[in-house]
Design an enzyme around this catalytic site. Structure first.
Site, short mmCIF file in Angstrom:
data_model
loop_
_atom_site.label_atom_id
_atom_site.label_comp_id
_atom_site.label_asym_id
_atom_site.label_seq_id
_atom_site.Cartn_x
_atom_site.Cartn_y
_atom_site.Cartn_z
N LYS A 1 0.87 -1.18 0.00
CA LYS A 1 0.00 0.00 0.00
C LYS A 1 0.90 1.23 0.00
O LYS A 1 1.70 1.42 0.92
CB LYS A 1 -0.92 0.00 1.22
N LYS B 1 -2.25 -1.66 -3.61
CA LYS B 1 -3.12 -0.48 -3.60
C LYS B 1 -2.26 0.76 -3.72
O LYS B 1 -1.29 0.89 -2.96
CB LYS B 1 -3.92 -0.46 -2.28
#
Length: 329
Positions: free
Chosen positions: A199, A252
């Site tokens: 992320k 992400k």
């Protein structure tokens, strides 16, 4: 003019079926996970200005909201709680019995037992400082205390009925702690962990932070989310989470990090690989389509092809309602 026979490619994709055969596995309804925002106001349906067609939903309206989507083939959702009040240092409303997520998990499992419910686990929406973990007095992250709290929240989500725990807090060691908590609760056989392993500290999260009321009150998250150009750190984070027992890996954002997604699919080739088409990606595509730059469906489907080609098995996207329609035909 003589032609090298091996250079003749057109015939191999000269009709629609042949083109399908040339591709990787296409996106399916089962590949989709719909991110939804749960309001602390039980009867709420609040439009999110920066995210077209997205709302904060109260628990009393989940049947109205999700029922039609389940009939169209929705298989899984991931929940994000949104509160305005009762924020504190440790994010106590994250797993409160009166908090939005615990109530929503129970309601969805009751209304739609066939629907797989994932819970995003982070503290930013619930802390008075807006950071993803607990802090030292100087404002830096207390990783050990944060991991302890993240594991506690995860356990309570599992006890409420969540089938997937998805920690997005980016603390070191939280996957192992969550797995140990699930063992302690005798839930490790039926609750899996899909970790936000790679992320990044991305600017594409902007609309989400407004939607979830979870922006940091000071500083930023660059000391625990990955630097955007840090391929090596992403590799190490993915391998760490695999070693700690993650049942799935997530990358992400999605589109700007297809190289990381492809890397994850090789590093963890025996695990499901998820990617999150985040709020900024969603907003950009909507804005461009509204301006006539391109046709919405074609562009969204192309991004889905890109995710699947890079190795994704699961795509979290706010376009899920539209995709359920488009994939019907």
């Amino acid at each position: 003019m003589p032609v090298d026979i091996s250079s003749l490619l057109h015939a191999g994709y000269s009709n629609p079926l042949l083109r399908e055969w040339q591709g990787v596995r296409p996106i399916t309804k089962s590949s989709l996970m719909y991110p939804i925002f749960i309001s602390e106001i039980d009867d709420a349906k609040e439009a999110i200005d920066s995210m077209p067609n997205q709302f904060r939903w109260g628990v009393n309206r989940l049947e109205e909201f999700l029922g039609p989507l389940v009939k169209k083939g929705l298989r899984s959702v991931i929940l994000f709680g949104v509160i305005e009040s009762k924020k504190d240092y440790c994010g106590s409303m994250a797993d409160s019995e009166n908090g939005p997520v615990i109530k929503a998990v129970k309601e969805i499992r009751h209304l739609f037992p066939e629907l797989v419910v994932a819970c995003d686990v982070c503290l930013c929406e619930y802390t008075d400082h807006g950071h993803c973990g607990l802090l030292y007095e100087d404002g830096t992250i207390n990783n050990a205390k944060s991991v302890e709290r993240i594991a506690e929240v995860s356990g309570n989500y599992a006890l409420a009925g969540a089938q997937i725990i998805s920690p997005s807090d980016c603390m070191d060691g939280r996957v192992k702690a969550i797995k140990q908590k699930l063992v302690e609760l005798e839930l490790s056989h039926k609750v899996c962990v899909i970790s936000y392993s790679a992320k990044f500290a991305s600017g594409f999260f902007g609309p989400f932070r407004a939607a979830a009321n979870g922006a940091p009150k000071f500083g930023d998250r660059s000391c625990y989310q990955l630097p955007c150009n840090a391929r090596g750190l992403a590799k190490r984070a993915i391998l760490r989470d695999v070693r700690e027992g993650a049942d799935g890996i997530m990358v992400k954002p999605g589109t700007p990090y297809l190289d990381i997604l492809a890397m994850a699919s090789k590093l963890a080739d025996d695990l499901p690989i998820a990617t999150y088409q985040v709020s900024g990606e969603f907003a950009i595509i909507h804005a461009a389509a509204a301006a006539g730059v391109f046709e919405l469906k074609r562009h969204v489907m192309e991004t889905m092809d890109g995710f699947m080609r890079a190795g994704a098995n699961i795509v979290l996207t706010y376009f899920t309602p539209e995709l359920l329609e488009w994939l019907e035909y």
